[in-house]
Design an enzyme around this catalytic site. Structure first.
Site, PDB file in Angstrom:
ATOM      1  N   CYS A 222       0.751  -1.047  -0.361  1.00  8.03           N
ATOM      2  CA  CYS A 222       0.054   0.186   0.286  1.00  8.03           C
ATOM      3  C   CYS A 222       0.959   1.492  -0.548  1.00  8.03           C
ATOM      4  O   CYS A 222       1.861   1.374   0.949  1.00  8.03           O
ATOM      5  CB  CYS A 222      -0.241  -0.029   1.145  1.00  8.03           C
ATOM      6  SG  CYS A 222      -1.971   1.971   1.585  1.00  8.03           S
TER       7      CYS A 222
ATOM      8  N   CYS B 246      -0.771   6.006   6.849  1.00  7.24           N
ATOM      9  CA  CYS B 246      -2.737   5.588   6.939  1.00  7.24           C
ATOM     10  C   CYS B 246      -2.300   5.069   9.065  1.00  7.24           C
ATOM     11  O   CYS B 246      -0.783   4.352   9.340  1.00  7.24           O
ATOM     12  CB  CYS B 246      -3.100   4.916   6.372  1.00  7.24           C
ATOM     13  SG  CYS B 246      -4.017   3.800   6.786  1.00  7.24           S
TER      14      CYS B 246
ATOM     15  N   CYS C 196      -3.008  -0.101   9.889  1.00  6.67           N
ATOM     16  CA  CYS C 196      -1.732  -0.903   9.424  1.00  6.67           C
ATOM     17  C   CYS C 196      -0.595  -0.609   9.893  1.00  6.67           C
ATOM     18  O   CYS C 196      -0.300   0.583  10.088  1.00  6.67           O
ATOM     19  CB  CYS C 196      -1.126  -1.269   7.939  1.00  6.67           C
ATOM     20  SG  CYS C 196      -2.601  -2.073   7.423  1.00  6.67           S
TER      21      CYS C 196
ATOM     22  N   CYS D  91      -7.729   0.571  -0.186  1.00  2.66           N
ATOM     23  CA  CYS D  91      -7.193  -0.235   1.190  1.00  2.66           C
ATOM     24  C   CYS D  91      -6.856  -1.678   0.528  1.00  2.66           C
ATOM     25  O   CYS D  91      -8.020  -2.088  -0.032  1.00  2.66           O
ATOM     26  CB  CYS D  91      -7.806   0.275   1.998  1.00  2.66           C
ATOM     27  SG  CYS D  91      -7.233  -1.184   3.655  1.00  2.66           S
TER      28      CYS D  91
ATOM     29  N   GLN E 295     -17.900 -10.185  13.169  1.00  2.00           N
ATOM     30  CA  GLN E 295     -16.268 -10.419  13.253  1.00  2.00           C
ATOM     31  C   GLN E 295     -16.130  -9.398  11.487  1.00  2.00           C
ATOM     32  O   GLN E 295     -17.105  -9.811  10.587  1.00  2.00           O
ATOM     33  CB  GLN E 295     -16.349 -11.723  12.976  1.00  2.00           C
ATOM     34  CG  GLN E 295     -16.251 -11.623  14.111  1.00  2.00           C
ATOM     35  CD  GLN E 295     -15.691 -11.477  14.666  1.00  2.00           C
ATOM     36  OE1 GLN E 295     -14.392 -10.977  14.422  1.00  2.00           O
ATOM     37  NE2 GLN E 295     -15.558 -12.107  16.434  1.00  2.00           N
TER      38      GLN E 295
ATOM     39  N   TYR F 109     -20.119 -12.364  26.846  1.00  2.00           N
ATOM     40  CA  TYR F 109     -19.639 -11.976  25.605  1.00  2.00           C
ATOM     41  C   TYR F 109     -19.900 -12.403  24.348  1.00  2.00           C
ATOM     42  O   TYR F 109     -19.439 -12.355  23.095  1.00  2.00           O
ATOM     43  CB  TYR F 109     -18.377 -11.265  26.024  1.00  2.00           C
ATOM     44  CG  TYR F 109     -17.850 -11.448  27.136  1.00  2.00           C
ATOM     45  CD1 TYR F 109     -17.675  -9.777  28.282  1.00  2.00           C
ATOM     46  CD2 TYR F 109     -17.343 -12.101  28.381  1.00  2.00           C
ATOM     47  CE1 TYR F 109     -17.529  -9.392  29.239  1.00  2.00           C
ATOM     48  CE2 TYR F 109     -16.825 -11.904  29.417  1.00  2.00           C
ATOM     49  CZ  TYR F 109     -17.031 -11.039  29.448  1.00  2.00           C
ATOM     50  OH  TYR F 109     -16.318 -10.092  30.987  1.00  2.00           O
TER      51      TYR F 109
ATOM     52  N   GLU G 262     -24.734 -11.056  26.512  1.00  2.00           N
ATOM     53  CA  GLU G 262     -24.682  -9.796  25.857  1.00  2.00           C
ATOM     54  C   GLU G 262     -24.461  -8.826  26.655  1.00  2.00           C
ATOM     55  O   GLU G 262     -26.247  -8.417  27.134  1.00  2.00           O
ATOM     56  CB  GLU G 262     -24.612 -10.282  24.551  1.00  2.00           C
ATOM     57  CG  GLU G 262     -24.038  -8.974  23.925  1.00  2.00           C
ATOM     58  CD  GLU G 262     -23.396  -8.249  23.830  1.00  2.00           C
ATOM     59  OE1 GLU G 262     -22.260  -8.738  23.542  1.00  2.00           O
ATOM     60  OE2 GLU G 262     -22.909  -6.696  23.760  1.00  2.00           O
TER      61      GLU G 262
ATOM     62  N   ASP H 164     -15.365 -14.063  25.433  1.00  2.00           N
ATOM     63  CA  ASP H 164     -15.173 -13.467  24.375  1.00  2.00           C
ATOM     64  C   ASP H 164     -15.113 -12.072  24.684  1.00  2.00           C
ATOM     65  O   ASP H 164     -15.440 -11.100  24.328  1.00  2.00           O
ATOM     66  CB  ASP H 164     -15.614 -14.578  23.243  1.00  2.00           C
ATOM     67  CG  ASP H 164     -15.231 -13.357  21.610  1.00  2.00           C
ATOM     68  OD1 ASP H 164     -14.121 -12.919  21.704  1.00  2.00           O
ATOM     69  OD2 ASP H 164     -15.739 -13.687  20.619  1.00  2.00           O
TER      70      ASP H 164
ATOM     71  N   CYS I  54      -8.652 -10.517  22.488  1.00  2.00           N
ATOM     72  CA  CYS I  54      -7.955  -9.674  21.040  1.00  2.00           C
ATOM     73  C   CYS I  54      -7.503  -8.844  21.786  1.00  2.00           C
ATOM     74  O   CYS I  54      -7.175  -8.196  21.779  1.00  2.00           O
ATOM     75  CB  CYS I  54      -9.591  -9.012  21.091  1.00  2.00           C
ATOM     76  SG  CYS I  54     -10.191  -8.247  22.220  1.00  2.00           S
TER      77      CYS I  54
HETATM   78  N1  SAH Z   1     -18.531 -13.618  20.453  1.00  2.00           N
HETATM   79  C1  SAH Z   1     -18.525 -12.340  19.540  1.00  2.00           C
HETATM   80  C2  SAH Z   1     -18.653 -11.385  20.440  1.00  2.00           C
HETATM   81  C3  SAH Z   1     -17.557 -10.943  21.309  1.00  2.00           C
HETATM   82  S1  SAH Z   1     -16.885  -8.681  21.034  1.00  2.00           S
HETATM   83  C4  SAH Z   1     -18.133 -12.534  18.753  1.00  2.00           C
HETATM   84  O1  SAH Z   1     -17.140 -13.362  18.049  1.00  2.00           O
HETATM   85  O2  SAH Z   1     -18.917 -12.060  17.494  1.00  2.00           O
HETATM   86  C5  SAH Z   1     -17.168  -8.547  22.776  1.00  2.00           C
HETATM   87  C6  SAH Z   1     -18.644  -8.794  23.580  1.00  2.00           C
HETATM   88  O3  SAH Z   1     -18.618  -7.711  24.190  1.00  2.00           O
HETATM   89  C7  SAH Z   1     -19.409  -7.282  22.172  1.00  2.00           C
HETATM   90  O4  SAH Z   1     -20.200  -7.771  21.955  1.00  2.00           O
HETATM   91  C8  SAH Z   1     -19.381  -6.156  23.529  1.00  2.00           C
HETATM   92  O5  SAH Z   1     -20.606  -6.163  23.441  1.00  2.00           O
HETATM   93  C9  SAH Z   1     -19.726  -7.115  24.673  1.00  2.00           C
HETATM   94  N2  SAH Z   1     -19.544  -6.963  26.347  1.00  2.00           N
HETATM   95  C10 SAH Z   1     -19.143  -5.546  26.678  1.00  2.00           C
HETATM   96  N3  SAH Z   1     -18.849  -5.802  27.963  1.00  2.00           N
HETATM   97  C11 SAH Z   1     -19.664  -6.931  28.272  1.00  2.00           C
HETATM   98  C12 SAH Z   1     -20.386  -7.143  29.724  1.00  2.00           C
HETATM   99  N4  SAH Z   1     -19.618  -6.416  30.312  1.00  2.00           N
HETATM  100  N5  SAH Z   1     -20.510  -8.223  30.150  1.00  2.00           N
HETATM  101  C13 SAH Z   1     -21.139  -8.604  28.637  1.00  2.00           C
HETATM  102  N6  SAH Z   1     -21.165  -8.232  27.686  1.00  2.00           N
HETATM  103  C14 SAH Z   1     -20.208  -7.754  27.438  1.00  2.00           C
END
Ligand code: SAH
Length: 462
Positions: free
Chosen positions: A73, A79, A82, A161, A284, A313, A334, A388, A415
């Protein structure tokens, strides 16, 4: 202070920092150099000096590292998207593995674990299914679309991009020529004037369906029907909408969506699971690697069809629905109510009836559920718990309840490997052991890395 601003020195880069910057030493003094990579020998200019370290900018690479490649790029350096495009892709994968390994060793103080090589992409370009282009103007008043430079809001023009889909450039050029023709002004962050703020584009990689959502500082786009006709010429165009955002804010999207064409969503698949994606839903961004990541979650969960699984989550229920097909029942939690609406809808369109979803904070919903069951003389059981969390990791109240529920397995999707390591420490001190650690490269050319960890209960699995 050893150095002063603007001093020029020569350094050999020996390490890489968590943000992808090169780290060299001058007289034993660490120097952090943006855009330098391990084994570069470079002349650098000090930009900021502190008592024990300094920041510097590359002036000239005197001897390039064998890991250095020419970024594909042209605006890779300016930018903010990246950070490590100038690093050979194999070296990027090794860097990510090491980052996870070091964090687990240093923060969790666990040494007896195996970590797999980072799973990379065969073609680490054009992988994002979503792009959000800020719209602005240059100093001569020309409309520009592109990405923010690192840490600022100045727009680096870039319509093509190379980590986004190739169709994005065509869409931007149609919108830009429409803006010129009908004198539609870009939004100006300083003055709060002008109409068009951002262009959000999403594409279903399996279905080819495309969504365009134009974020405006108002409630109306004059001649929108002409723009819609032009955008519809693009193969796969399925949804066109406006998003209203009149706030003076960094948040890209407002809450209100005005539909201009289509049903308001596009459809895509991860594996065999179907998803409806609207402008405001979370999904995602790298579908190829997401499929691999969820495959690892499934493999680590080791389901046989008899298990009760919690997916904490859960977002729009992606992992929950992926697991539901192989579990007895799945419970997702969530915090965002709209995401849970999407999750329930996604369960419905996939005919999945053994997944239930709760809105709330995972660290409140799970402990309350546990206490209530306990109070009624039941054991709140779970065979597998998947978490997650966002970057800040899990709340300790949640982890404490997870430990009380004693699932045989915990699958941790992370992450941010620093908060992952902190949470692993807690789980390992409370009866679990780390089985497998698998980094997955969801974001090639950036310093981000996703990791899936399998933990087993020490007593229950013997
Ligand atoms: N597992 C999903 C999303 C993961 S991202 C996937 O793979 O697509 C993390 C998520 O946690 C987000 O959607 C965010 O809104 C949520 N989140 C953040 N804080 C939280 C909490 N305290 N309790 C529950 N969910 C929460």
């Amino acid at each position: 202070m050893k150095f002063s601003k603007n001093d020029i020195i020569e350094v050999k880069i020996e390490d890489i920092g968590v943000n992808g910057e090169g780290i060299g030493k001058a007289d034993g003094f660490p120097i952090f150099v943006k855009d330098a990579i391990v084994s570069d020998y470079a002349r650098v200019r000090i930009t900021k000096s502190a008592n024990t370290y300094a920041y510097a900018r590359l002036e000239e690479i005197l001897e390039p590292s064998p890991l250095r490649v020419t970024p594909k790029c042209p605006v890779a350096k300016a930018c903010g998207g990246c950070q490590i495009q100038e690093m050979d892709y194999k070296a990027q994968l090794a860097f990510k593995k090491n980052k996870v390994k070091n964090n687990i060793e240093r923060i969790a103080k666990i040494t007896d674990f195996e970590i797999e090589d980072t799973i990379g992409m065969d073609e680490p370009y054009y992988y994002r299914n979503k792009a959000q282009y800020p719209v602005g103007e240059d100093k001569d008043g020309n409309i520009i679309m592109g990405f923010y430079a690192g840490r600022t809001h100045s727009i680096i023009p870039c319509e093509d991009c190379i980590i986004g889909d190739a169709v994005n450039g065509d869409i931007l050029r149609i919108i830009k020529s429409f803006m010129k023709e009908f004198a539609v002004r870009p939004y100006n962050e300083q003055t709060g004037k002008g109409l068009i703020r951002h262009i959000l584009i999403r594409k279903g990689f399996k279905t080819g369906e495309i969504m365009v959502c134009i974020v405006i500082n108002g409630t109306k786009l004059n001649h929108a029907e002409i723009l819609v006709e032009r955008l519809k010429q693009i193969n796969g165009m399925t949804s066109i909408s406006l998003n209203v955002n009149k706030e003076n804010t960094n948040v890209i999207l407002g809450n209100k969506v005005i539909n201009l064409y289509g049903e308001g969503y596009i459809t895509d698949y991860i594996g065999l699971v179907k998803f409806h994606i609207s402008p405001l839903s979370f999904y995602q961004v790298n579908p190829v690697q997401t499929h691999i990541l969820y495959g690892k979650v499934l493999e680590f969960a080791g389901l046989t069809g008899k298990e009760t699984v919690w997916d904490l989550y859960c977002g729009v229920g992606t992992i929950s629905l992926f697991l539901a097909k192989l579990a007895k029942e799945v419970y997702g939690v969530e915090i965002i109510p709209e995401a849970i609406e999407d999750a329930r809808n996604n369960a419905r369109i996939n005919n999945i009836s053994n997944a239930s979803f709760f809105v709330g904070k995972a660290e409140e919903v799970l402990p309350e559920y546990y206490e209530k069951q306990h109070h009624n003389g039941n054991y709140a059981t779970a065979d597998v718990i998947v978490v997650d969390p966002p970057r800040k990791g899990c709340d300790e109240r949640l982890l404490a309840t997870v430990v009380k529920m004693q699932p045989k397995k915990i699958v941790y999707v992370s992450c941010d490997s620093a908060t992952l390591a902190r949470d692993l420490k807690f789980l390992v001190e409370n009866g679990y052991e780390v089985g497998r650690v698998q980094p997955v490269d969801m974001f090639p050319h950036t310093t981000h890395v996703e990791t899936v960890v399998m933990l087993s209960h020490k007593k229950l699995t013997v």
